[in-house]
Design a protein around this motif. Structure first.
Motif, short mmCIF file in Angstrom:
data_model
loop_
_atom_site.label_atom_id
_atom_site.label_comp_id
_atom_site.label_asym_id
_atom_site.label_seq_id
_atom_site.Cartn_x
_atom_site.Cartn_y
_atom_site.Cartn_z
N SER A 214 32.94 28.99 -16.45
CA SER A 214 32.21 29.34 -17.66
C SER A 214 31.51 28.12 -18.26
N VAL A 215 32.15 26.96 -18.16
CA VAL A 215 31.53 25.72 -18.65
C VAL A 215 30.27 25.42 -17.82
N ILE A 216 30.36 25.56 -16.51
CA ILE A 216 29.19 25.33 -15.65
C ILE A 216 28.06 26.28 -16.02
N ASP A 217 28.38 27.55 -16.23
CA ASP A 217 27.35 28.52 -16.62
C ASP A 217 26.71 28.14 -17.96
N ALA A 218 27.53 27.70 -18.91
CA ALA A 218 27.01 27.31 -20.22
C ALA A 218 26.13 26.06 -20.11
N LEU A 219 26.55 25.11 -19.29
CA LEU A 219 25.74 23.91 -19.09
C LEU A 219 24.40 24.25 -18.45
N ALA A 220 24.44 25.11 -17.43
CA ALA A 220 23.20 25.51 -16.76
C ALA A 220 22.26 26.20 -17.74
N ASP A 221 22.81 27.04 -18.60
CA ASP A 221 22.01 27.73 -19.61
C ASP A 221 21.40 26.72 -20.59
N ALA A 222 22.19 25.77 -21.03
CA ALA A 222 21.72 24.77 -21.99
C ALA A 222 20.64 23.87 -21.39
N ILE A 223 20.80 23.53 -20.12
CA ILE A 223 19.87 22.64 -19.46
C ILE A 223 18.65 23.39 -18.94
N GLY A 224 18.83 24.68 -18.69
CA GLY A 224 17.73 25.49 -18.17
C GLY A 224 17.59 25.39 -16.67
N THR A 225 18.72 25.40 -15.98
CA THR A 225 18.71 25.30 -14.53
C THR A 225 19.71 26.26 -13.93
N ASP A 226 19.70 26.37 -12.64
CA ASP A 226 20.66 27.19 -11.91
C ASP A 226 22.00 26.43 -11.83
N PRO A 227 23.12 27.11 -11.99
CA PRO A 227 24.41 26.42 -11.92
C PRO A 227 24.62 25.64 -10.62
N THR A 228 24.04 26.12 -9.52
CA THR A 228 24.21 25.43 -8.24
C THR A 228 23.47 24.11 -8.18
N GLU A 229 22.56 23.88 -9.12
CA GLU A 229 21.80 22.63 -9.16
C GLU A 229 22.52 21.52 -9.92
N LEU A 230 23.60 21.84 -10.60
CA LEU A 230 24.33 20.86 -11.40
C LEU A 230 25.28 20.04 -10.53
N ASP A 231 25.52 18.80 -10.96
CA ASP A 231 26.56 18.01 -10.33
C ASP A 231 27.90 18.69 -10.60
N PRO A 232 28.84 18.57 -9.67
CA PRO A 232 30.15 19.22 -9.87
C PRO A 232 30.83 18.77 -11.16
N LEU A 233 31.45 19.73 -11.81
CA LEU A 233 32.15 19.45 -13.06
C LEU A 233 33.27 18.45 -12.85
N TYR A 234 33.90 18.48 -11.67
CA TYR A 234 35.03 17.58 -11.43
C TYR A 234 34.64 16.10 -11.42
N HIS A 235 33.34 15.81 -11.47
CA HIS A 235 32.92 14.41 -11.59
C HIS A 235 33.20 13.86 -12.98
N VAL A 236 33.36 14.74 -13.98
CA VAL A 236 33.57 14.27 -15.35
C VAL A 236 34.88 14.75 -15.97
N VAL A 237 35.47 15.79 -15.42
CA VAL A 237 36.72 16.31 -15.98
C VAL A 237 37.49 17.00 -14.84
N ASP A 238 38.80 16.97 -14.93
CA ASP A 238 39.62 17.65 -13.93
C ASP A 238 39.54 19.15 -14.19
N SER A 239 38.72 19.84 -13.40
CA SER A 239 38.46 21.26 -13.66
C SER A 239 39.70 22.12 -13.45
N GLU A 240 40.57 21.75 -12.52
CA GLU A 240 41.81 22.51 -12.33
C GLU A 240 42.71 22.38 -13.55
N ALA A 241 42.81 21.17 -14.09
CA ALA A 241 43.61 20.97 -15.29
C ALA A 241 43.02 21.74 -16.47
N LEU A 242 41.69 21.74 -16.57
CA LEU A 242 41.02 22.49 -17.64
C LEU A 242 41.37 23.97 -17.54
#
Length: 85
Positions: A16-44
């Protein structure tokens, strides 16, 4: 304040965070750098589950964007609430 409520059986907060970021940036979620580069997504995902009894939030930066995830499933990008589609 309007917000989003997660269906914890079908949604992960990290996706859901990836989808929200893609919406905010105006891009496709697959175009974003992986979330795990900035936060432990499993822990989140584990922190914010259906059984969460903690009332809290996590804040982190993703590029130039401020991300806040609240225990009720609300996701804010740069202070703006993003609803899931």
């Amino acid at each position: 304040m309007p917000g989003t409520t997660l269906d914890f059986h079908n949604d992960s907060i990290s996706l859901s965070v990836i989808d929200a970021l893609a919406d905010a940036i105006g891009t496709d979620p697959t175009e974003l750098d992986p979330l795990y580069h900035v936060v432990d997504s499993e822990a989140l995902d584990q922190l914010f589950t259906e059984n969460t009894t903690v009332n809290g939030r996590i804040q982190f930066s993703y590029g130039d964007h401020a991300v806040e995830v609240r225990s009720d499933g609300t996701i804010l990008i740069d202070g703006t609430v993003h609803d899931r589609a």
